[in-house]
Design a protein around this motif. Structure first.
Motif, PDB file in Angstrom:
ATOM      1  N   ASP A  22       0.850  -1.188   0.000  1.00 31.75           N
ATOM      2  CA  ASP A  22       0.000   0.000   0.000  1.00 31.75           C
ATOM      3  C   ASP A  22       0.888   1.242   0.000  1.00 31.75           C
ATOM      4  O   ASP A  22       0.874   2.027  -0.936  1.00 31.75           O
ATOM      5  CB  ASP A  22      -0.914  -0.029   1.226  1.00 31.75           C
ATOM      6  CG  ASP A  22      -1.667   1.276   1.436  1.00 31.75           C
ATOM      7  OD1 ASP A  22      -1.738   2.093   0.492  1.00 31.75           O
ATOM      8  OD2 ASP A  22      -2.174   1.493   2.551  1.00 31.75           O
ATOM      9  N   LYS A  23       1.697   1.381   1.059  1.00 27.31           N
ATOM     10  CA  LYS A  23       2.477   2.609   1.239  1.00 27.31           C
ATOM     11  C   LYS A  23       3.974   2.383   1.069  1.00 27.31           C
ATOM     12  O   LYS A  23       4.506   1.345   1.447  1.00 27.31           O
ATOM     13  CB  LYS A  23       2.234   3.161   2.648  1.00 27.31           C
ATOM     14  CG  LYS A  23       0.815   3.652   2.864  1.00 27.31           C
ATOM     15  CD  LYS A  23       0.715   4.423   4.164  1.00 27.31           C
ATOM     16  CE  LYS A  23      -0.649   5.083   4.294  1.00 27.31           C
ATOM     17  NZ  LYS A  23      -1.756   4.130   4.420  1.00 27.31           N
ATOM     18  N   VAL A  24       4.602   3.382   0.490  1.00 26.21           N
ATOM     19  CA  VAL A  24       6.060   3.430   0.444  1.00 26.21           C
ATOM     20  C   VAL A  24       6.453   4.801   0.976  1.00 26.21           C
ATOM     21  O   VAL A  24       5.971   5.828   0.480  1.00 26.21           O
ATOM     22  CB  VAL A  24       6.607   3.244  -0.992  1.00 26.21           C
ATOM     23  CG1 VAL A  24       8.129   3.302  -0.992  1.00 26.21           C
ATOM     24  CG2 VAL A  24       6.139   1.913  -1.571  1.00 26.21           C
ATOM     25  N   LEU A  25       7.273   4.804   2.017  1.00 23.59           N
ATOM     26  CA  LEU A  25       7.637   6.055   2.675  1.00 23.59           C
ATOM     27  C   LEU A  25       9.143   6.133   2.830  1.00 23.59           C
ATOM     28  O   LEU A  25       9.823   5.099   2.942  1.00 23.59           O
ATOM     29  CB  LEU A  25       6.997   6.111   4.070  1.00 23.59           C
ATOM     30  CG  LEU A  25       5.463   6.093   4.084  1.00 23.59           C
ATOM     31  CD1 LEU A  25       4.941   5.761   5.464  1.00 23.59           C
ATOM     32  CD2 LEU A  25       4.927   7.444   3.639  1.00 23.59           C
ATOM     33  N   ILE A  47      12.809   4.049  -5.445  1.00 17.81           N
ATOM     34  CA  ILE A  47      11.797   3.638  -6.417  1.00 17.81           C
ATOM     35  C   ILE A  47      12.313   3.994  -7.807  1.00 17.81           C
ATOM     36  O   ILE A  47      12.597   5.157  -8.092  1.00 17.81           O
ATOM     37  CB  ILE A  47      10.456   4.354  -6.169  1.00 17.81           C
ATOM     38  CG1 ILE A  47       9.927   4.021  -4.773  1.00 17.81           C
ATOM     39  CG2 ILE A  47       9.424   3.955  -7.236  1.00 17.81           C
ATOM     40  CD1 ILE A  47       8.738   4.883  -4.350  1.00 17.81           C
ATOM     41  N   ALA A  48      12.460   2.987  -8.657  1.00 21.33           N
ATOM     42  CA  ALA A  48      12.976   3.228 -10.004  1.00 21.33           C
ATOM     43  C   ALA A  48      11.840   3.445 -10.993  1.00 21.33           C
ATOM     44  O   ALA A  48      11.914   4.330 -11.850  1.00 21.33           O
ATOM     45  CB  ALA A  48      13.830   2.047 -10.449  1.00 21.33           C
ATOM     46  N   GLU A  49      10.813   2.627 -10.920  1.00 18.68           N
ATOM     47  CA  GLU A  49       9.715   2.688 -11.885  1.00 18.68           C
ATOM     48  C   GLU A  49       8.416   2.256 -11.226  1.00 18.68           C
ATOM     49  O   GLU A  49       8.416   1.472 -10.280  1.00 18.68           O
ATOM     50  CB  GLU A  49       9.959   1.709 -13.051  1.00 18.68           C
ATOM     51  CG  GLU A  49      11.145   2.029 -13.904  1.00 18.68           C
ATOM     52  CD  GLU A  49      11.328   1.011 -15.032  1.00 18.68           C
ATOM     53  OE1 GLU A  49      12.451   0.888 -15.526  1.00 18.68           O
ATOM     54  OE2 GLU A  49      10.336   0.336 -15.411  1.00 18.68           O
ATOM     55  N   LEU A  50       7.323   2.731 -11.814  1.00 23.50           N
ATOM     56  CA  LEU A  50       5.986   2.250 -11.438  1.00 23.50           C
ATOM     57  C   LEU A  50       5.261   1.810 -12.700  1.00 23.50           C
ATOM     58  O   LEU A  50       5.406   2.434 -13.756  1.00 23.50           O
ATOM     59  CB  LEU A  50       5.163   3.372 -10.791  1.00 23.50           C
ATOM     60  CG  LEU A  50       5.694   4.000  -9.508  1.00 23.50           C
ATOM     61  CD1 LEU A  50       4.767   5.143  -9.093  1.00 23.50           C
ATOM     62  CD2 LEU A  50       5.803   2.975  -8.399  1.00 23.50           C
ATOM     63  N   ALA A  51       4.477   0.750 -12.574  1.00 23.93           N
ATOM     64  CA  ALA A  51       3.554   0.325 -13.633  1.00 23.93           C
ATOM     65  C   ALA A  51       2.308  -0.137 -12.897  1.00 23.93           C
ATOM     66  O   ALA A  51       2.140  -1.313 -12.584  1.00 23.93           O
ATOM     67  CB  ALA A  51       4.175  -0.777 -14.479  1.00 23.93           C
ATOM     68  N   LEU A  52       1.466   0.834 -12.573  1.00 23.35           N
ATOM     69  CA  LEU A  52       0.392   0.562 -11.609  1.00 23.35           C
ATOM     70  C   LEU A  52      -0.717  -0.313 -12.174  1.00 23.35           C
ATOM     71  O   LEU A  52      -1.298  -1.118 -11.452  1.00 23.35           O
ATOM     72  CB  LEU A  52      -0.168   1.883 -11.080  1.00 23.35           C
ATOM     73  CG  LEU A  52       0.864   2.703 -10.296  1.00 23.35           C
ATOM     74  CD1 LEU A  52       0.246   4.011  -9.845  1.00 23.35           C
ATOM     75  CD2 LEU A  52       1.409   1.932  -9.108  1.00 23.35           C
TER      76      LEU A  52
ATOM     77  N   CYS B   2      -6.271   0.492 -11.535  1.00 21.02           N
ATOM     78  CA  CYS B   2      -5.456   0.760 -10.361  1.00 21.02           C
ATOM     79  C   CYS B   2      -4.466   1.874 -10.590  1.00 21.02           C
ATOM     80  O   CYS B   2      -3.319   1.802 -10.143  1.00 21.02           O
ATOM     81  CB  CYS B   2      -4.787  -0.510  -9.910  1.00 21.02           C
ATOM     82  SG  CYS B   2      -5.980  -1.480  -9.010  1.00 21.02           S
ATOM     83  N   ASP B  22      -0.552   5.694 -14.857  1.00 21.78           N
ATOM     84  CA  ASP B  22      -0.245   4.263 -14.925  1.00 21.78           C
ATOM     85  C   ASP B  22       1.247   4.055 -14.670  1.00 21.78           C
ATOM     86  O   ASP B  22       1.637   3.421 -13.708  1.00 21.78           O
ATOM     87  CB  ASP B  22      -0.638   3.716 -16.298  1.00 21.78           C
ATOM     88  CG  ASP B  22      -0.154   2.287 -16.526  1.00 21.78           C
ATOM     89  OD1 ASP B  22       0.223   1.607 -15.555  1.00 21.78           O
ATOM     90  OD2 ASP B  22      -0.143   1.853 -17.698  1.00 21.78           O
ATOM     91  N   LYS B  23       2.072   4.641 -15.541  1.00 27.01           N
ATOM     92  CA  LYS B  23       3.515   4.380 -15.478  1.00 27.01           C
ATOM     93  C   LYS B  23       4.312   5.610 -15.047  1.00 27.01           C
ATOM     94  O   LYS B  23       3.989   6.737 -15.427  1.00 27.01           O
ATOM     95  CB  LYS B  23       4.018   3.948 -16.864  1.00 27.01           C
ATOM     96  CG  LYS B  23       3.472   2.595 -17.286  1.00 27.01           C
ATOM     97  CD  LYS B  23       4.192   2.114 -18.539  1.00 27.01           C
ATOM     98  CE  LYS B  23       3.799   0.687 -18.872  1.00 27.01           C
ATOM     99  NZ  LYS B  23       2.398   0.532 -19.264  1.00 27.01           N
ATOM    100  N   VAL B  24       5.360   5.343 -14.297  1.00 22.13           N
ATOM    101  CA  VAL B  24       6.362   6.363 -13.989  1.00 22.13           C
ATOM    102  C   VAL B  24       7.715   5.754 -14.339  1.00 22.13           C
ATOM    103  O   VAL B  24       8.049   4.670 -13.852  1.00 22.13           O
ATOM    104  CB  VAL B  24       6.332   6.769 -12.500  1.00 22.13           C
ATOM    105  CG1 VAL B  24       7.378   7.830 -12.218  1.00 22.13           C
ATOM    106  CG2 VAL B  24       4.942   7.284 -12.115  1.00 22.13           C
ATOM    107  N   LEU B  50       4.456   6.785  -1.798  1.00 27.04           N
ATOM    108  CA  LEU B  50       3.289   6.178  -2.449  1.00 27.04           C
ATOM    109  C   LEU B  50       2.262   5.852  -1.374  1.00 27.04           C
ATOM    110  O   LEU B  50       2.616   5.434  -0.269  1.00 27.04           O
ATOM    111  CB  LEU B  50       3.662   4.871  -3.152  1.00 27.04           C
ATOM    112  CG  LEU B  50       4.713   4.916  -4.249  1.00 27.04           C
ATOM    113  CD1 LEU B  50       4.994   3.504  -4.740  1.00 27.04           C
ATOM    114  CD2 LEU B  50       4.241   5.793  -5.401  1.00 27.04           C
ATOM    115  N   ALA B  51       0.997   6.012  -1.726  1.00 26.50           N
ATOM    116  CA  ALA B  51      -0.110   5.547  -0.877  1.00 26.50           C
ATOM    117  C   ALA B  51      -1.136   5.016  -1.873  1.00 26.50           C
ATOM    118  O   ALA B  51      -2.060   5.730  -2.300  1.00 26.50           O
ATOM    119  CB  ALA B  51      -0.653   6.684  -0.020  1.00 26.50           C
TER     120      ALA B  51
END
Lengths: 62, 62
Positions: A22-25, A47-52, B2, B22-24, B50-51
């Motif tokens: 859920d959370k990244v702090l 955090i390098a990348e997100l692909a939500l 999401c 979506d992506k970062v 992130l939350a």
């Protein structure tokens, strides 16, 4: 639920680090990740990348 | 879906930067954010927090 799985990227490979995040702090030692059950795990990484839409958080060692 | 909304934190306040992200991904100028429609926005910032259950990505200027 819109949690994601966190993977640690090492040598181009992605290893599962924590599921249902859920959370990244920020944390003095890097990052603290908290899953939807409140379980926490600390990692010296960023955090390098997100692909939500794919429920992925990619972490890289600092 | 999401996706999450990205906010830029400035002086302790959070301003909406891009919705339905979506992506970062890393970018030579900082980060590139891509929303679920494929629209992209570049920002000279890093991911601070992130939350995901709250659909929030917090960015901070580098």
């Amino acid at each position: 639920m819109c949690e994601a799985n966190a993977y640690l990227r090492r040598d181009g490979k992605e290893e599962l680090f924590l599921e249902m995040v859920d959370k990244v702090l920020p944390h003095e030692e890097g990052l603290v990740l908290e899953d939807i059950f409140g379980r926490r795990k600390v990692v010296k990484a960023k955090i390098a990348e997100l692909a939500l839409v794919d429920h992925k958080i990619i972490l890289e060692k600092e």
